[in-house]
Scaffold this active site. Structure first.
Site, PDB file in Angstrom:
ATOM      1  N   ARG A  80     -49.574  31.221  32.659  1.00 45.32           N
ATOM      2  CA  ARG A  80     -50.015  29.829  32.459  1.00 45.32           C
ATOM      3  C   ARG A  80     -51.351  29.580  33.157  1.00 45.32           C
ATOM      4  O   ARG A  80     -52.207  28.866  32.651  1.00 45.32           O
ATOM      5  CB  ARG A  80     -48.924  28.863  32.939  1.00 45.32           C
ATOM      6  CG  ARG A  80     -49.186  27.437  32.483  1.00 45.32           C
ATOM      7  CD  ARG A  80     -47.996  26.539  32.718  1.00 45.32           C
ATOM      8  NE  ARG A  80     -47.702  26.391  34.143  1.00 45.32           N
ATOM      9  CZ  ARG A  80     -46.636  25.742  34.615  1.00 45.32           C
ATOM     10  NH1 ARG A  80     -45.765  25.193  33.785  1.00 45.32           N
ATOM     11  NH2 ARG A  80     -46.426  25.646  35.910  1.00 45.32           N
ATOM     12  N   LYS A 183     -52.778  23.005  33.324  1.00 47.87           N
ATOM     13  CA  LYS A 183     -52.474  22.539  34.689  1.00 47.87           C
ATOM     14  C   LYS A 183     -53.777  22.334  35.472  1.00 47.87           C
ATOM     15  O   LYS A 183     -54.089  23.046  36.432  1.00 47.87           O
ATOM     16  CB  LYS A 183     -51.515  23.519  35.383  1.00 47.87           C
ATOM     17  CG  LYS A 183     -50.655  22.802  36.427  1.00 47.87           C
ATOM     18  CD  LYS A 183     -49.436  23.582  36.791  1.00 47.87           C
ATOM     19  CE  LYS A 183     -48.747  23.025  38.022  1.00 47.87           C
ATOM     20  NZ  LYS A 183     -48.024  21.785  37.835  1.00 47.87           N
ATOM     21  N   GLU A 219     -44.319  13.393  28.458  1.00 51.60           N
ATOM     22  CA  GLU A 219     -43.724  13.927  29.693  1.00 51.60           C
ATOM     23  C   GLU A 219     -43.992  12.982  30.858  1.00 51.60           C
ATOM     24  O   GLU A 219     -44.741  12.014  30.728  1.00 51.60           O
ATOM     25  CB  GLU A 219     -44.239  15.334  29.996  1.00 51.60           C
ATOM     26  CG  GLU A 219     -45.708  15.405  30.376  1.00 51.60           C
ATOM     27  CD  GLU A 219     -46.112  16.784  30.897  1.00 51.60           C
ATOM     28  OE1 GLU A 219     -45.275  17.511  31.449  1.00 51.60           O
ATOM     29  OE2 GLU A 219     -47.303  17.123  30.771  1.00 51.60           O
TER      30      GLU A 219
HETATM   31  C1  LIG Z   1     -47.216  17.396  34.457  1.00 49.36           C
HETATM   32  C2  LIG Z   1     -46.172  18.428  34.686  1.00 49.36           C
HETATM   33  N1  LIG Z   1     -45.310  18.689  33.701  1.00 49.36           N
HETATM   34  C3  LIG Z   1     -44.327  19.608  33.852  1.00 49.36           C
HETATM   35  C4  LIG Z   1     -44.185  20.309  35.033  1.00 49.36           C
HETATM   36  C5  LIG Z   1     -43.076  21.305  35.173  1.00 49.36           C
HETATM   37  O1  LIG Z   1     -43.548  22.610  35.041  1.00 49.36           O
HETATM   38  P1  LIG Z   1     -42.780  23.794  35.772  1.00 49.36           P
HETATM   39  O2  LIG Z   1     -41.367  23.714  35.349  1.00 49.36           O
HETATM   40  O3  LIG Z   1     -43.435  25.027  35.278  1.00 49.36           O
HETATM   41  O4  LIG Z   1     -42.935  23.571  37.222  1.00 49.36           O
HETATM   42  C6  LIG Z   1     -45.077  20.093  36.083  1.00 49.36           C
HETATM   43  C7  LIG Z   1     -45.012  20.834  37.358  1.00 49.36           C
HETATM   44  O5  LIG Z   1     -44.044  21.031  37.997  1.00 49.36           O
HETATM   45  C8  LIG Z   1     -46.078  19.123  35.912  1.00 49.36           C
HETATM   46  O6  LIG Z   1     -46.942  18.880  36.904  1.00 49.36           O
END
Ligand SMILES: Cc1ncc(COP(=O)(O)O)c(C=O)c1O
Length: 345
Positions: A80, A183, A219
């Site tokens: 990622r 991210k 989300e």
């Molecule tokens: C905006 C956002 N969505 C989703 C997630 C979840 O991603 P992950 O399960 O890979 O931590 C995160 C981080 O934890 C995030 O910052």
């Protein structure tokens, strides 16, 4: 061993001992170095300071029941970060460098590693930033990659209880065809102010809709959304949400538990049809919501609509089962049948 209280430790910038660093210069990454110096020296013209050319990852290391230390799915985070770095036009560490620096970070901060049995883990934060001094709006491969870590408990202050979220009627997170699925630090910067207002209004989370039409659930500011309808785990299909590794794992766990999994658009009105609704992510693990309101956060107080899922603090049976299974695998209490736990020691 440090004198941290593992039962009450929250989710914060806890200073450990060692940072692991590598620098990309002249076409290659330097060998990883350890340092106990928690300060970076940057040129004031560095890209990151002006143009937010930076991204990060978040993953956890666990002390398992038999004493082994494992990192949960670091290959997924490495991939990622490469995807986000590519979006920014930056070089990214390959999987081997990424994982070996995460391992080194854990091994060099062992006195801060939470022991088994307290619901705490070591949160790892790999950060990648563009450090080239420039004014031009053009990528430059001069980058710094660092892995830092902090012992962490529950993101919301206690294990597994339900909270409330607000869908901001007057604020969007990610533009269509924009940066929502990457991210980038910049995605988060834009949520600080609405988070502060939402917290002041008594909500723990912001739940964003797709900004093009505001018809579908995207989300949360910190995590992905999922809802439970009967025996089905439903989670949004959207090109502006972060591909969550926890959500991906939970979809597999749900299938393993005999549930149906649907990844598809979720119309806002469907929030009224879920038996349980939750947030999922590395930091929040599974955090159920007992209530989701739609209201303006930046101006105005009027609640336009409310969806409820039980009582404050209470947790539904399916979220409980999913939580116990996922954390059971991470803590080495259940078999790791998918090979998700990467052994460090
Ligand atoms: C905006 C956002 N969505 C989703 C997630 C979840 O991603 P992950 O399960 O890979 O931590 C995160 C981080 O934890 C995030 O910052």
């Amino acid at each position: 061993m440090s004198n941290i209280n593992w039962d009450t430790i929250g989710f914060d910038a806890y200073r450990t001992r060692t940072v692991i660093l590598s620098r990309f210069q002249d076409g290659k990454w330097s060998p990883a170095e350890k340092t106990e110096n928690f300060s970076f020296t940057l040129d004031p013209f560095a890209q990151v300071l002006h143009y937010a050319v930076a991204c990060f990852e978040g993953l956890k290391a666990f002390t398992q029941k038999d004493g082994k230390i494992v990192i949960f799915r670091p290959d997924e985070n490495a991939a990622r970060m490469r995807r986000t770095a590519d979006y920014l036009g930056m070089p990214a560490p390959d999987e081997d460098l990424f994982i070996s620096m995460c391992e080194e970070c854990v091994k060099n901060n062992l006195e801060f590693m939470p022991p088994y049995g307290h619901g705490a883990s070591m949160y790892l934060r790999p950060i990648l930033m563009g450090v080239h001094p420039q004014m031009q709006l053009t990528p430059n491969p001069d980058a710094l990659f660092a892995v830092i870590c902090a012992p962490a408990g529950a993101y919301y202050g206690s294990n597994m209880r339900s909270f409330s979220a607000v869908i901001p009627g007057d604020y969007d997170r990610a533009a269509p065809k924009g940066s929502g699925s990457y991210k980038l630090g910049a995605n988060y910067a834009a949520t600080f102010k609405p988070y502060k207002i939402a917290h002041d209004q008594g909500y723990q989370e912001l739940l964003f809709l797709n900004s093009a039409t505001r018809e579908y659930v995207d989300e949360y500011g910190s995590s992905n959304f999922f809802g439970i309808k009967g025996n089905t785990y439903v989670t949004p299909l959207s090109d502006s949400v972060l591909p969550s590794i926890t959500n991906k794992s939970l979809q597999q766990v749900a299938k393993d538990l005999g549930m149906e999994v649907e990844k598809r658009k979720i119309p806002v009105e469907e929030l009224a049809e879920f038996d349980e609704a939750a947030a999922c992510g590395t930091a929040v693990v599974i955090t159920p919501m007992y209530r989701i309101d739609i209201k303006p956060v930046l101006g105005g107080e009027e609640i336009e609509r409310s969806f409820t899922y039980g009582e404050p603090e209470k947790v539904g049976p399916v979220c409980t089962k999913l939580y116990k299974t996922l954390t059971g695998i991470q803590n080495g209490e259940l078999p790791d049948t998918h090979g998700w736990c990467h052994e460090v020691r």
